[in-house]
Enzyme design. Structure first.
Site, PDB file in Angstrom:
ATOM      1  N   GLU A 194      51.296 -71.310-127.532  1.00  0.00           N
ATOM      2  CA  GLU A 194      51.557 -72.615-128.136  1.00  0.00           C
ATOM      3  C   GLU A 194      52.378 -73.475-127.197  1.00  0.00           C
ATOM      4  O   GLU A 194      53.309 -72.995-126.544  1.00  0.00           O
ATOM      5  CB  GLU A 194      52.340 -72.481-129.452  1.00  0.00           C
ATOM      6  CG  GLU A 194      51.584 -71.896-130.615  1.00  0.00           C
ATOM      7  CD  GLU A 194      52.424 -71.919-131.889  1.00  0.00           C
ATOM      8  OE1 GLU A 194      53.388 -72.729-131.951  1.00  0.00           O
ATOM      9  OE2 GLU A 194      52.151 -71.134-132.794  1.00  0.00           O
ATOM     10  N   TRP A 199      60.731 -81.171-135.025  1.00  0.00           N
ATOM     11  CA  TRP A 199      61.938 -80.519-135.551  1.00  0.00           C
ATOM     12  C   TRP A 199      63.234 -80.975-134.881  1.00  0.00           C
ATOM     13  O   TRP A 199      64.315 -80.604-135.314  1.00  0.00           O
ATOM     14  CB  TRP A 199      61.815 -78.999-135.426  1.00  0.00           C
ATOM     15  CG  TRP A 199      61.759 -78.498-134.020  1.00  0.00           C
ATOM     16  CD1 TRP A 199      62.813 -78.350-133.159  1.00  0.00           C
ATOM     17  CD2 TRP A 199      60.604 -78.074-133.306  1.00  0.00           C
ATOM     18  NE1 TRP A 199      62.379 -77.863-131.950  1.00  0.00           N
ATOM     19  CE2 TRP A 199      61.024 -77.675-132.017  1.00  0.00           C
ATOM     20  CE3 TRP A 199      59.258 -77.969-133.633  1.00  0.00           C
ATOM     21  CZ2 TRP A 199      60.140 -77.197-131.051  1.00  0.00           C
ATOM     22  CZ3 TRP A 199      58.380 -77.501-132.668  1.00  0.00           C
ATOM     23  CH2 TRP A 199      58.817 -77.120-131.399  1.00  0.00           C
ATOM     24  N   ASN A 241      52.712 -64.269-136.924  1.00  0.00           N
ATOM     25  CA  ASN A 241      53.044 -65.452-136.123  1.00  0.00           C
ATOM     26  C   ASN A 241      54.559 -65.574-136.018  1.00  0.00           C
ATOM     27  O   ASN A 241      55.252 -65.606-137.045  1.00  0.00           O
ATOM     28  CB  ASN A 241      52.496 -66.725-136.781  1.00  0.00           C
ATOM     29  CG  ASN A 241      52.785 -67.968-135.969  1.00  0.00           C
ATOM     30  OD1 ASN A 241      52.137 -68.221-134.964  1.00  0.00           O
ATOM     31  ND2 ASN A 241      53.759 -68.757-136.409  1.00  0.00           N
ATOM     32  N   GLU A 242      55.061 -65.597-134.798  1.00  0.00           N
ATOM     33  CA  GLU A 242      56.483 -65.838-134.563  1.00  0.00           C
ATOM     34  C   GLU A 242      57.378 -65.015-135.502  1.00  0.00           C
ATOM     35  O   GLU A 242      58.107 -65.547-136.334  1.00  0.00           O
ATOM     36  CB  GLU A 242      56.808 -67.330-134.708  1.00  0.00           C
ATOM     37  CG  GLU A 242      56.162 -68.204-133.649  1.00  0.00           C
ATOM     38  CD  GLU A 242      56.539 -69.667-133.770  1.00  0.00           C
ATOM     39  OE1 GLU A 242      56.413 -70.401-132.782  1.00  0.00           O
ATOM     40  OE2 GLU A 242      56.957 -70.084-134.883  1.00  0.00           O
ATOM     41  N   ARG A 300      57.342 -70.995-144.967  1.00  0.00           N
ATOM     42  CA  ARG A 300      56.578 -69.927-144.325  1.00  0.00           C
ATOM     43  C   ARG A 300      57.550 -68.827-143.928  1.00  0.00           C
ATOM     44  O   ARG A 300      58.764 -68.977-144.068  1.00  0.00           O
ATOM     45  CB  ARG A 300      55.804 -70.441-143.109  1.00  0.00           C
ATOM     46  CG  ARG A 300      56.681 -70.878-141.948  1.00  0.00           C
ATOM     47  CD  ARG A 300      55.843 -71.380-140.780  1.00  0.00           C
ATOM     48  NE  ARG A 300      56.612 -71.335-139.533  1.00  0.00           N
ATOM     49  CZ  ARG A 300      56.159 -71.789-138.378  1.00  0.00           C
ATOM     50  NH1 ARG A 300      54.970 -72.336-138.298  1.00  0.00           N
ATOM     51  NH2 ARG A 300      56.893 -71.708-137.296  1.00  0.00           N
ATOM     52  N   GLU A 331      54.244 -80.398-140.927  1.00  0.00           N
ATOM     53  CA  GLU A 331      54.090 -80.630-139.490  1.00  0.00           C
ATOM     54  C   GLU A 331      53.138 -81.782-139.184  1.00  0.00           C
ATOM     55  O   GLU A 331      52.522 -81.818-138.121  1.00  0.00           O
ATOM     56  CB  GLU A 331      53.631 -79.340-138.806  1.00  0.00           C
ATOM     57  CG  GLU A 331      54.714 -78.264-138.869  1.00  0.00           C
ATOM     58  CD  GLU A 331      54.351 -76.971-138.159  1.00  0.00           C
ATOM     59  OE1 GLU A 331      55.172 -76.491-137.374  1.00  0.00           O
ATOM     60  OE2 GLU A 331      53.243 -76.449-138.401  1.00  0.00           O
ATOM     61  N   LYS A 332      53.055 -82.736-140.083  1.00  0.00           N
ATOM     62  CA  LYS A 332      52.121 -83.850-139.860  1.00  0.00           C
ATOM     63  C   LYS A 332      52.566 -84.783-138.738  1.00  0.00           C
ATOM     64  O   LYS A 332      51.775 -85.577-138.234  1.00  0.00           O
ATOM     65  CB  LYS A 332      51.909 -84.646-141.153  1.00  0.00           C
ATOM     66  CG  LYS A 332      53.154 -85.217-141.799  1.00  0.00           C
ATOM     67  CD  LYS A 332      52.798 -85.933-143.104  1.00  0.00           C
ATOM     68  CE  LYS A 332      54.037 -86.399-143.861  1.00  0.00           C
ATOM     69  NZ  LYS A 332      54.801 -85.250-144.410  1.00  0.00           N
ATOM     70  N   PHE A 333      53.845 -84.697-138.341  1.00  0.00           N
ATOM     71  CA  PHE A 333      54.300 -85.480-137.198  1.00  0.00           C
ATOM     72  C   PHE A 333      54.390 -84.648-135.917  1.00  0.00           C
ATOM     73  O   PHE A 333      54.841 -85.142-134.890  1.00  0.00           O
ATOM     74  CB  PHE A 333      55.654 -86.130-137.501  1.00  0.00           C
ATOM     75  CG  PHE A 333      55.551 -87.254-138.499  1.00  0.00           C
ATOM     76  CD1 PHE A 333      54.988 -88.466-138.151  1.00  0.00           C
ATOM     77  CD2 PHE A 333      56.003 -87.090-139.802  1.00  0.00           C
ATOM     78  CE1 PHE A 333      54.873 -89.503-139.064  1.00  0.00           C
ATOM     79  CE2 PHE A 333      55.903 -88.119-140.726  1.00  0.00           C
ATOM     80  CZ  PHE A 333      55.337 -89.328-140.362  1.00  0.00           C
ATOM     81  N   HIS A 334      53.970 -83.386-135.997  1.00  0.00           N
ATOM     82  CA  HIS A 334      53.849 -82.557-134.799  1.00  0.00           C
ATOM     83  C   HIS A 334      52.507 -82.879-134.156  1.00  0.00           C
ATOM     84  O   HIS A 334      51.477 -82.890-134.809  1.00  0.00           O
ATOM     85  CB  HIS A 334      53.923 -81.078-135.178  1.00  0.00           C
ATOM     86  CG  HIS A 334      54.019 -80.136-134.010  1.00  0.00           C
ATOM     87  ND1 HIS A 334      53.026 -80.003-133.077  1.00  0.00           N
ATOM     88  CD2 HIS A 334      54.997 -79.280-133.626  1.00  0.00           C
ATOM     89  CE1 HIS A 334      53.374 -79.101-132.178  1.00  0.00           C
ATOM     90  NE2 HIS A 334      54.576 -78.653-132.486  1.00  0.00           N
TER      91      HIS A 334
END
Length: 655
Positions: free
Chosen positions: A305, A313, A152-153, A114, A353-356
């Site tokens: 957020e 991360w 975004n960011e 991204r 980001e599936k573990f976020h």
């Protein structure tokens, strides 16, 4: 211009990023049921949806978003609608490689992650404007729309050829002539003099040290180019919806973005905040970011957020212990947030980001995370009438400036151990632990409301900033200044004497002979306390009212700290307890009192409007003495004289 209060209307916004395109449509209705159960009243849609909205060049697929907007509105949930321009679709990079950024070695940053866009690319800007235009036109009158979220960011850099062209144009506007540029950059050093604008480049890979003034200007340029991208999209949505506020989310203490300047271009200031749950000073880090964001907003702000549980991360990603999510969320409200939101609503099953964590984790609605999310939603609904829109007043200001940070972070300085963010945290920590409410301010801002101004470190100070500080002290305010301040001007040119002469006179310094940085593990004996990180060989001019000397070593007898009237100078970084004691003394002498005296260790007290927040950051229950009788808004109980806070407990007291 519209602002956050136009969205909240006496509420506290609660929700977060919602990415329903990752899920089958039947899940959407289940999501809405759970949102209502949790008290969610706001979701952010479309942040990373460009390839879904424009699957092929010029095509538009809004049907799925139409249904979502209608679904949210039908269930009383407002939408923060994002422009999707942070993550261009693969076809844009494939067909238009000029949209891809290049690093300082000339390597392309490809799609597949991204933020793979060049802020200077005219092609990227044209396509970003087109999708923003169509999005704004389609949903301008939709009743679910409450706020615009641009990109975004913002965090990209580009050293490519198109960025080089824009950099030259930016420099022409700043300096006018090559002669002025050469003077500002000191190009007589190392035969760097430019005779043609085409010779001027971004600071790409060099054999040895780069020109620090060139690097500083490139930092400024990058922040300005990203701001141009933001402003272009903001102006499009404003044209369609002048009544709808606009924001973009900051990252806390992000090195590449002058957030003071950016905040002036936003209707709502928002930030993403992810303290490490294992960090014993995580709450202080949160308080620092919250104070800074509130100061940029000059009032209520938006926590765009945070994580309901672990992130993905860090080297080891720890979950939040029971109660910590609630505690840190209510800390944000105490320090001025009128919106508490997350990334993201439902935890992803695929992708990077599936573990976020999400507000609904992989464990589902029976999981502890969602149960805590529900409790927090109820708390926010209870508190909203008493705190929404209310101010947080402070009499102490910490001065902070990105340009000074950029200049001070250059190579070839006296010590690589001097890291500006850590110094800023140390000084804020001292004030936080002393329970002194604190704002942040730019050194050229109006400081008249603050009795005490502290400068942890501002290596670069403009003449206007120095004049502002001197005038503030003349008006009767107290100034406490840390080491290595006022060394350079706005071109990163060392001032004569190694510190601006006006500041030396203010603090009672005749000569700053040498900087004496300290090695790791080394400290300076200052009598009752020790100095860390840095020391300086200072010869006083005899006008100081008070000096605290170094003891022993090469600097024996020379001042570690000087006070002349209301102006203090610290030539070292005192250990935490000593810094806290010194700043508390300076504040007390200036008539600034803590929010509450006699707090147990680990308890934070913050007053927002007429409401007093008490937050226990410790693992054990504590009892806090509170004068008078109050009602705890969270429990409805009457409190007289004292209140007991459980592990990570919170009380919100109204008189």
């Amino acid at each position: 211009m519209p602002n956050l209060s136009d969205v909240t209307r006496g509420r506290l916004l609660y929700g977060g990023d919602y990415n329903p395109e990752q899920w089958p449509e039947e899940t959407w209705h289940e999501d809405v049921r759970l949102m209502k159960d949790a008290g969610v009243n706001s979701v952010t849609l479309g942040v990373f949806s460009w390839s879904k909205l424009e699957p092929r060049p010029g095509e538009r697929d809004f049907g799925w978003l139409d249904r979502l907007m209608d679904l949210m509105h039908g269930n009383g949930i407002g939408v923060v609608l994002a422009t999707p321009t942070a993550s261009p679709p693969p076809w844009l990079g494939r067909l238009h490689p000029d949209t891809l950024p290049r690093d300082e070695d000339g390597r392309i940053e490809w799609w597949g992650g991204r933020q793979h866009f060049s802020h200077s690319s005219a092609t990227y800007r044209r396509h970003a404007a087109a999708i923003t235009e169509d999005l704004a036109a389609r949903y301008a009158t939709h009743p679910a729309l409450t706020l615009w979220h641009i990109n975004n960011e913002y965090c990209t850099y580009d050293h490519g050829d198109e960025a080089a062209t824009r950099f030259r144009a930016w420099l022409r506007a700043r300096y006018g002539t090559l002669e002025a540029l050469n003077t500002a950059w000191g190009t007589v050093f190392w035969s760097q003099g430019y005779g043609d604008w085409e010779e001027v480049m971004p600071p790409r890979r060099a054999h040895y040290l780069k020109n620090p003034a060139q690097v500083l200007d490139f930092r400024r340029f990058t922040s300005d180019m990203l701001l141009e991208c933001y402003a272009a999209e903001r102006d499009i949505v404003r044209r369609h919806t002048p009544h709808v506020p606009v924001t973009t989310n900051f990252m806390p203490l992000w090195f590449g973005q002058d957030a003071w300047r950016w905040a002036e271009e936003e209707d709502v200031v928002s930030v993403d905040l992810y303290p490490d749950p294992r960090d014993p000073l995580g709450a202080q880090h949160g308080a620092l970011v919250q104070d800074m964001t509130r100061s940029q907003a000059r009032g209520p702000w938006m926590l765009m957020e945070q994580a309901a549980g672990p992130v993905n991360w860090r080297g080891v990603n720890h979950p939040k212990p029971r109660g910590l999510n609630r505690l840190w969320s209510l800390q944000a409200v105490a320090r001025g947030a009128d919106a508490v939101c997350y990334f993201q609503w439902r935890q992803s099953r695929q992708g990077a980001e599936k573990f976020h964590s999400g507000m609904i984790g992989h464990a589902g609605e029976e999981g502890r995370t969602f149960q805590e999310v529900k409790r927090l939603g109820a708390d926010l609904g209870t508190l909203a009438p008493q705190v929404s829109g209310r101010p947080v007043d402070a009499s102490v200001a910490i001065l902070h400036d990105w340009h000074s940070w950029w200049a001070g972070a250059q190579e070839a300085h006296p010590s690589r151990r001097v890291e500006y963010p850590e110094i800023l945290r140390a000084w804020h920590r001292a004030l936080w632990e002393a329970n002194l409410p604190t704002d942040f301010a730019h050194p050229e801002h109006d400081l008249s409301r603050y009795r005490v101004v502290v400068v942890p470190q501002l290596y670069l100070l403009t003449d206007a900033a120095i004049a502002n500080l001197l005038a503030h002290v003349r008006r009767g305010a107290t100034l406490v200044c840390g080491f290595l301040t006022g060394v350079a001007d706005e071109d990163d040119r060392i001032r004569p004497g190694g510190m601006d002469a006006r500041l030396r006179a203010l603090f009672g310094i005749r000569t700053l002979h040498e900087w004496w940085p300290l090695e790791a593990g080394e400290s300076a004996d200052c009598g009752d306390w020790r100095g860390t990180l840095w020391s300086e060989e200072i010869e006083p001019d005899g006008t100081a009212d008070e000096t605290l000397p170094y003891r022993g070593g090469e600097l024996d007898g020379l001042p570690a700290v000087l006070r002349k009237g209301r102006a203090w100078y610290l030539s070292t970084l005192p250990e935490p307890e000593a810094l806290r004691t010194l700043l508390a003394r300076a504040a007390a002498e200036a008539g600034v009192r803590p929010v509450l005296d006699g707090l147990p260790a680990g308890v934070e007290a913050v007053r927002r409007g007429e409401v007093l927040f008490l937050l226990n950051h410790g693992r054990d229950p504590v009892t806090v003495q509170v004068p008078g009788t109050h009602r705890d808004l969270l429990t409805g109980e009457t409190v007289t004289g004292r209140v007991t806070l459980g592990r990570r407990g919170v009380a919100v007291l109204a008189s």
